[in-house]
Write an enzyme that holds these catalytic residues in place. Structure first.
Site, PDB file in Angstrom:
ATOM      1  CB  ALA A 294      -0.963  -0.046   1.244  1.00 41.01           C
ATOM      2  CD  GLU A 295      -0.946   3.412  -3.400  1.00 41.49           C
ATOM      3  OE1 GLU A 295      -1.814   3.698  -4.479  1.00 41.49           O
ATOM      4  OE2 GLU A 295      -1.252   2.381  -2.988  1.00 41.49           O
ATOM      5  CG  ASN A 296      -1.128   3.252   3.792  1.00 37.80           C
ATOM      6  OD1 ASN A 296      -1.498   2.953   2.626  1.00 37.80           O
ATOM      7  ND2 ASN A 296      -1.373   3.168   4.849  1.00 37.80           N
TER       8      ASN A 296
END
Length: 468
Positions: A294-296
């Site tokens: 996930a990008e976060n």
């Protein structure tokens, strides 16, 4: 050295007119420095440039500064979201708010460059899109690259979990996101936290942001509840069992599309799932050796969770609460996009507005939006080994989404490998899309009649597996 300030108003007291202010946080409501943003609204500073991933959701976070006329420019990965018209969009349309859209990974990379004293860098991200217009472009190897400049901040407003009085900060779970890169790019980084302790009470190895990057620490007074976070994510989701009807026959449900896409991920794969329908793929990977990214800043998350299984700091890039699988790890968005752009991801699953016969992808804006929502898609497309698109075969107005040439601005050029729709599975081989599978009850001829691109029909086309 004591960096604690007594109040939120004192923490932002010197943020003057014309300041460039970055604020961290991810998705719709996760990890926003709500207390500091409210203090900045009370401060009344004007002609601000806001730098952020997005404006969040709900008036409390998203719109106060803009509604009060305090912001003149927005630099963000999202200026709008489909179906959520905002005051910011109205101001953009009226020419009262300038907007600069930046791919999410490039946003944090520009901040990292500012901290490192690097004035500019070349990147392949966005090279074939409207974001490259007016920028210097050079070829490295066989790919065009765009020159991006560093993005220094005057102030960064951040939210952490714990800090000591010397400014060392700990983030919890998947909540690092843009915080470290924004802190390092800022002349003055201000962090609101749940708990402040004395130096030595935080183990050195647990510190995520060393105090040298932090100017002020203040105790948070406001929190977004788990119920608000869950409702914000759920409000954007359509029912997984919803399905469209073509020729008086029911196509695959959204869940059925996600299930078919999940089977395309090979064992041992690292994969990223975009927002919307792609997130449902995670529910069909139980027992599979597939690691989700996930990008976060989260590697190794599991399926969606609810109720007592929710941890408010454990969420995917779509703001949905998820499980933590064995062997998972947390980090910040800079490291997350290093993974994405470096080719470490075996597969990326994204939604789309359009895919054309040259394998071009358009998924970040439509004519109805002011600006748009680039998010991390351009970074993900740039480095993915395999790009899988999941979408319904037609849009809400009955127009084909598989087209000869994309009408909407591109996310990436010549990048799509596989398309899974509610009617078909198409695979790109030797520069052409081939129809390999059709939904149960449909014929290849019916699928092609709803498709506005050249498609070859495989000699052994089969039915897609029915829903379980």
């Amino acid at each position: 050295m004591d960096k604690v300030v007594a109040s939120l108003d004192e923490a932002v007291a010197d943020i003057g007119d014309g300041s460039v202010v970055g604020f961290a946080g991810f998705g719709l409501l996760h990890g926003y420095p709500v207390s500091l943003l409210h203090a900045l609204r009370r401060r009344g500073s004007r002609e601000l440039t806001l730098v952020c991933n997005s404006l969040g959701a709900g008036r409390d976070v998203r719109m106060e500064l803009i509604e009060e006329g305090q912001v003149s420019k927005l630099i963000a990965a999202f200026s709008s979201r489909p179906g959520q018209r905002s005051v910011a969009e109205d101001l953009i349309d009226a020419g009262k708010l300038d907007v600069e859209l930046v791919p999410q990974g490039i946003l944090v990379e520009r901040c990292r460059a500012a901290a490192a004293g690097v004035p500019a860098f070349f990147t392949a991200v966005g090279a074939d899109t409207v974001l490259a217009e007016g920028k210097e472009t050079r070829s490295f190897g066989d790919r065009p690259h765009v020159l991006e400049t560093a993005l220094p901040l005057d102030y960064a407003l951040l939210r952490g979990w714990k800090a000591d009085t010397a400014g060392n900060v700990v983030f919890r779970g998947a909540a690092q996101n843009l915080n470290p890169s924004f802190a390092k790019a800022a002349e003055c980084a201000i962090v609101e936290v749940e708990d402040i302790v004395e130096p030595g009470e935080l183990a050195p190895g647990d510190i995520d942001l060393p105090g040298i990057w932090v100017s002020r620490v203040v105790r948070a007074t406001e929190r977004v509840s788990v119920a608000e976070l869950a409702a914000g994510a759920a409000a954007r989701r359509r029912a997984p069992d919803s399905a469209r009807v073509y020729f008086d026959k029911t196509a695959l449900t959204r869940e059925g599309i996600a299930r078919r896409a999940a089977r395309l991920l090979h064992e041992g794969a690292y994969a990223n799932l975009g927002t919307g329908m792609p997130t449902m793929v995670s529910n069909h990977l139980h027992g599979r050796d597939v690691t989700l990214h996930a990008e976060n800043g989260f590697l190794g998350y599991g399926g969606l969770v609810s109720g007592d299984d929710i941890d408010p700091d454990v969420y995917n890039a779509a703001s949905q609460f998820v499980a933590v699988n064995s062997g998972a790890s947390f980090f910040d968005s800079v490291e997350s996009f290093e993974m994405a752009r470096s080719g470490k991801l075996d597969a990326v699953v994204l939604g789309a507005y359009q895919v054309d016969q040259d394998a071009n992808l358009a998924n970040w804006t439509t004519p109805a939006q002011s600006g748009g929502g680039i998010g991390g898609a351009m970074d993900l497309v740039s480095g993915a080994k395999q790009l899988i698109i999941v979408m319904e075969h037609q849009d809400s107005r009955g127009r084909p989404k598989l087209v000869r040439h994309c009408d909407y601005p591109l996310t990436g050029a010549h990048c799509v490998d596989v398309v899974v729709t509610d009617l078909a599975l198409l695979v790109r081989r030797d520069g052409e899309f081939w129809l390999d599978e059709v939904a149960p009850g449909f014929t290849p001829e019916e699928v092609l009649s709803l498709t506005d691109m050249d498609v070859r029909v495989s000699p052994d086309v089969v039915e897609m597996e029915p829903a379980e």
